[in-house]
Design an enzyme around this catalytic site. Structure first.
Site, short mmCIF file in Angstrom:
data_model
loop_
_atom_site.label_atom_id
_atom_site.label_comp_id
_atom_site.label_asym_id
_atom_site.label_seq_id
_atom_site.Cartn_x
_atom_site.Cartn_y
_atom_site.Cartn_z
N SER A 30 0.77 -1.40 0.21
CA SER A 30 -0.08 -0.16 0.19
C SER A 30 0.70 1.27 0.05
CB SER A 30 -0.02 -0.02 1.56
OG SER A 30 -1.62 -1.20 1.38
N CYS A 46 -7.55 -0.64 7.08
CA CYS A 46 -6.12 -1.63 6.56
C CYS A 46 -5.04 -2.28 7.39
CB CYS A 46 -5.02 0.08 5.88
SG CYS A 46 -4.20 -0.86 4.84
N ASP A 55 -8.88 -2.09 2.62
CA ASP A 55 -7.46 -2.14 1.67
C ASP A 55 -6.45 -3.31 2.36
OD1 ASP A 55 -5.27 -2.59 0.08
OD2 ASP A 55 -4.53 -0.98 0.97
N TRP A 84 -4.75 -7.05 3.80
CA TRP A 84 -3.96 -8.65 3.23
C TRP A 84 -3.71 -9.54 4.67
CZ3 TRP A 84 -2.32 -3.77 3.70
CH2 TRP A 84 -0.78 -3.72 4.27
C1 LIG Z 1 -3.08 -5.50 -1.78
C2 LIG Z 1 -2.44 -5.75 -0.65
C3 LIG Z 1 -1.02 -4.61 0.26
C4 LIG Z 1 -0.14 -4.97 1.24
N1 LIG Z 1 0.23 -4.03 1.55
C5 LIG Z 1 1.73 -3.71 1.98
C6 LIG Z 1 2.09 -3.13 3.42
O1 LIG Z 1 1.26 -1.95 2.83
N2 LIG Z 1 3.03 -3.12 3.86
C7 LIG Z 1 3.70 -4.89 4.40
O2 LIG Z 1 4.14 -4.62 4.90
N3 LIG Z 1 3.17 -5.85 3.94
C8 LIG Z 1 1.57 -5.62 2.66
N4 LIG Z 1 1.14 -6.34 2.24
C9 LIG Z 1 2.06 -7.67 2.12
C10 LIG Z 1 2.81 -7.91 1.22
O3 LIG Z 1 2.46 -8.05 -0.35
C11 LIG Z 1 3.91 -9.43 1.29
O4 LIG Z 1 3.33 -10.61 1.64
C12 LIG Z 1 4.96 -9.48 2.79
O5 LIG Z 1 5.89 -8.33 2.45
C13 LIG Z 1 5.64 -11.12 2.81
O6 LIG Z 1 6.07 -10.54 1.26
P1 LIG Z 1 7.84 -11.75 1.47
O7 LIG Z 1 7.91 -11.43 0.03
O8 LIG Z 1 8.55 -10.54 1.97
O9 LIG Z 1 7.61 -12.64 1.88
P2 LIG Z 1 6.96 -14.22 1.60
O10 LIG Z 1 8.74 -14.46 1.39
O11 LIG Z 1 6.05 -13.96 0.68
O12 LIG Z 1 6.55 -14.91 2.43
C14 LIG Z 1 5.58 -14.61 3.41
C15 LIG Z 1 4.90 -15.93 3.89
O13 LIG Z 1 5.53 -15.72 5.17
C16 LIG Z 1 5.00 -16.79 5.67
N5 LIG Z 1 5.06 -16.50 7.28
C17 LIG Z 1 5.02 -14.89 7.56
N6 LIG Z 1 5.27 -15.27 8.29
C18 LIG Z 1 5.34 -16.64 9.19
C19 LIG Z 1 5.24 -16.72 10.35
N7 LIG Z 1 6.08 -16.27 11.82
N8 LIG Z 1 4.85 -18.43 10.58
C20 LIG Z 1 4.53 -19.36 9.45
N9 LIG Z 1 4.75 -18.36 8.26
C21 LIG Z 1 4.71 -17.37 8.36
C22 LIG Z 1 3.17 -17.09 5.48
O14 LIG Z 1 2.91 -17.84 4.74
C23 LIG Z 1 3.70 -15.61 4.01
O15 LIG Z 1 2.78 -15.68 3.00
C24 LIG Z 1 0.66 -6.17 1.31
C25 LIG Z 1 0.12 -6.91 0.27
C26 LIG Z 1 -0.76 -6.61 -0.45
C27 LIG Z 1 -2.42 -8.56 -1.02
#
Ligand SMILES: Cc1cc2nc3c(=O)[nH]c(=O)nc-3n(C[C@H](O)[C@H](O)[C@H](O)COP(=O)(O)OP(=O)(O)OC[C@H]3O[C@@H](n4cnc5c(N)ncnc54)[C@H](O)[C@@H]3O)c2cc1C
Ligand SMILES: Cc1cc2nc3c(=O)[nH]c(=O)nc-3n(C[C@H](O)[C@H](O)[C@H](O)COP(=O)(O)O)c2cc1C
Length: 526
Positions: free
Chosen positions: A307, A478, A523, A525
């Site tokens: 976001s 949000c 908004d 997630w």
């Molecule tokens: C519309 C939208 C808006 C968003 N806005 C924001 C924002 O403003 N700020 C923000 O920080 N993120 C936001 N997100 C989330 C963001 O898109 C990512 O999903 C997030 O940053 C994680 O991405 P990554 O690639 O670092 O982690 P990934 O490699 O994708 O890993 C995340 C996954 O790890 C797993 N996981 C995480 N923590 C744990 C835990 N403690 N124990 C077990 N499993 C776990 C979950 O399955 C999670 O889905 C938003 C998502 C959407 C869909």
């Protein structure tokens, strides 16, 4: 969309068409699998023959399990319908044919999404297929203490001609950790510098390759494939064929089966223990899959959405995001790191060095401020849920500076401790001091009993009702989709019921109307 509209508006005679529908949905959405349900009904209305009952997949639970359970019943019915005899054998056919190159070809992809060299020779317009390689001008820590990290990142979009509005999303294409990539190369005994192409065996398919090809295995694993998700059962089934140890083979086969025992083992060993493909290959040393086959099986690495936490009124040339770094220990004692946030956390601008970059694009959203700044608003955004509201507040402040009348601007923010993770504390307090912003703060761990934004909302029910019930104001939520958004919604419903003297049904209808009028938006997630 075109198909949906054609079905909806047209009066085609579909007599003679045989069909079965399986929908991919998620129960946390209000319109759960609505399109699949509609299409299943509409095709029948238009004269087509439903060969098998509608199936619905729920991505909030186990969508693959839903599909396999449906598919197992679907095939016998299809065979009977068409008078086909099934061999009962479950053979797997590769969708793609492999070609490896001894000599490096001229055109080799290195992480582009579509056009070759598009990241080097940048050409607008920028979108999901043609992301803009943005410079990162600022990347700073927002937490004051503690072992968690939240980043404030500013991307330079001046040269891109991209425009954004407060409330839009920024998409970032991350790359996988090189350590994980190298491990896969090692476990598959493959030289990752080898250039290869996967070619669809169905020559009529519009999708010639599963990802941009030719490229090296290293590029595929780094840019195009998701190597950190828990693999789906169909991947385990294929992996089983590569095991030389019968015990490992059986275990993988069992997890890929639909037996209750197999499902339970999959849930425990893959989902609960949180194993990704690297962990599986590590824990099953006899499993050495062909890397080209694995490349066909793994899903595509998806962009991550954030976001946008700035307003173009203040920052037309930069887009800001507020992102928490994902890092956690799994039950097998492994340290898992979020792909995008870990990658971004290392992109810190340094004096005298070229600025780090990331491929991005902007996705328009429906999350918008009211058109008139006089309209009062309540924003509920604990944690990184604050992100879009920082942009909203900047925008309202800008209107005020321009001499416009600005309605009540109320923010509910929550975090663990004031001294630890109060994001943008100085900025928010400055807006409060200048009379623009009214703040309600919930620090969950600053006193013996937990305090969350939902508790504060309950306490402020008069103010909430004044804004949404009496003054036609807007309400925004949000952040965390799972618990917070549902909690807040329930409290708002209760307030509408009590203060508006409505029955539960009337309160539901009131909220529904707010949503259709875009006076209530979320908004969220998970
Ligand atoms: C519309 C939208 C808006 C968003 N806005 C924001 C924002 O403003 N700020 C923000 O920080 N993120 C936001 N997100 C989330 C963001 O898109 C990512 O999903 C997030 O940053 C994680 O991405 P990554 O690639 O670092 O982690 P990934 O490699 O994708 O890993 C995340 C996954 O790890 C797993 N996981 C995480 N923590 C744990 C835990 N403690 N124990 C077990 N499993 C776990 C979950 O399955 C999670 O889905 C938003 C998502 C959407 C869909
Ligand atoms: C922006 C967005 C809107 C969605 N809307 C609905 C919806 O209205 N009903 C539903 O059942 N699922 C909805 N979903 C969930 C997806 O249909 C479901 O999770 C699907 O399995 C997603 O697959 P994908 O992530 O591979 O695209 C939505 C997902 C997103 C990201």
């Amino acid at each position: 969309m075109e198909f949906y509209e054609w079905l909806q508006n047209g009066d085609a005679d579909l007599t003679g068409l045989n069909y079965a529908v399986f929908g991919l949905g998620n129960k946390t959405y209000e319109h759960y699998n609505k399109v699949a349900i509609y299409i299943d009904k509409r095709l029948e209305e238009l004269g087509a023959t439903r060969v098998f009952d509608l199936g619905l997949g729920d991505d909030d639970a186990n969508i693959e399990d839903d599909f396999i359970t449906w598919k197992d019943k679907f095939w016998p019915v299809v065979c009977e319908h068409f008078g086909i005899e099934s061999t009962g054998e479950d053979i797997s056919i590769r969708q793609y044919r492999l070609q490896e190159f001894d000599e490096i070809p001229d055109r080799v992809y290195t992480g582009e999404m579509a056009r070759l060299h598009s990241l080097r020779n940048q050409r607008p317009p920028y979108d999901a297929k043609n992301p803009f390689l943005a410079k990162i001008k600022v990347n700073r820590e927002l937490h004051k203490t503690g072992d968690r990290s939240c980043m404030h990142i500013e991307f330079d979009i001046e040269a891109s001609k991209m425009r954004y509005d407060a409330g839009d999303h920024l998409a970032v294409y991350p790359v996988n950790s090189s350590q994980l990539v190298e491990k896969i190369g090692k476990y598959c005994s493959k030289d990752l510098n080898t250039v290869f192409t996967l070619i669809n065996t169905d020559e009529e398919s519009s999708k010639k390759h599963p990802f941009p090809c030719p490229c090296t295995y290293r590029t595929a694993l780094t840019h195009y494939l998701d190597i950190t998700q828990n693999p789906r059962t169909h991947v385990l089934k294929e992996l089983a064929e590569y095991c030389t140890d019968p015990a490992e083979k059986e275990k993988l086969k069992l997890m890929a089966s639909t037996s209750p025992e197999g499902k339970a083992l999959y849930q425990k060993w893959i989902i609960n223990d949180n194993r990704n493909i690297v962990h599986i290959l590590e824990d099953m040393p006899s499993c050495q899959p062909a890397l080209d086959h694995l490349s066909e099986l793994l899903p595509r690495l998806q962009p991550r959405y954030y976001s946008i936490s700035s307003s173009p009124k203040l920052y037309p040339n930069t887009v800001h995001i507020t992102a928490v770094v994902v890092e956690y220990t799994t039950p097998t004692g492994r340290q898992n790191k979020g792909v995008a946030t870990t990658w971004l956390s290392k992109k810190i601008p340094k004096e005298g060095e070229e600025l780090p970059t990331a491929p991005i694009f902007i996705r328009k959203s429906q999350f918008r401020l009211p058109t008139k700044p006089q309209t009062p608003i309540i924003m509920i955004g604990p944690g990184t849920g604050l992100a879009p509201f920082r942009g909203f507040i900047q925008e309202r402040d800008n209107s005020k500076e321009e001499g416009k009348a600005v309605g009540d601007t109320i923010l509910y923010f929550g975090c663990r401790k004031k001294s630890e993770d109060f994001l943008y504390e100085d900025e928010l307090l400055a807006y409060e001091n200048k009379g623009l912003l009214k703040l309600h703060l919930a620090f969950s761990r600053d006193q013996p009993q937990k305090v969350y934004v939902s508790h504060l909302l309950e306490k402020e029910s008069d103010e909430v009702w004044k804004v949404i019930g009496e003054n036609n104001g807007h309400l925004y939520i949000c952040g965390d989709a799972k618990s917070m958004a549902a909690d807040v919604r329930n409290i708002v419903l209760k307030i509408i019921q009590e203060k508006g003297q409505m029955t539960e049904q009337q309160a539901q209808a009131f909220l529904k109307k707010m949503e259709t009028q875009k006076r209530m938006s979320a908004d969220v997630w998970s």
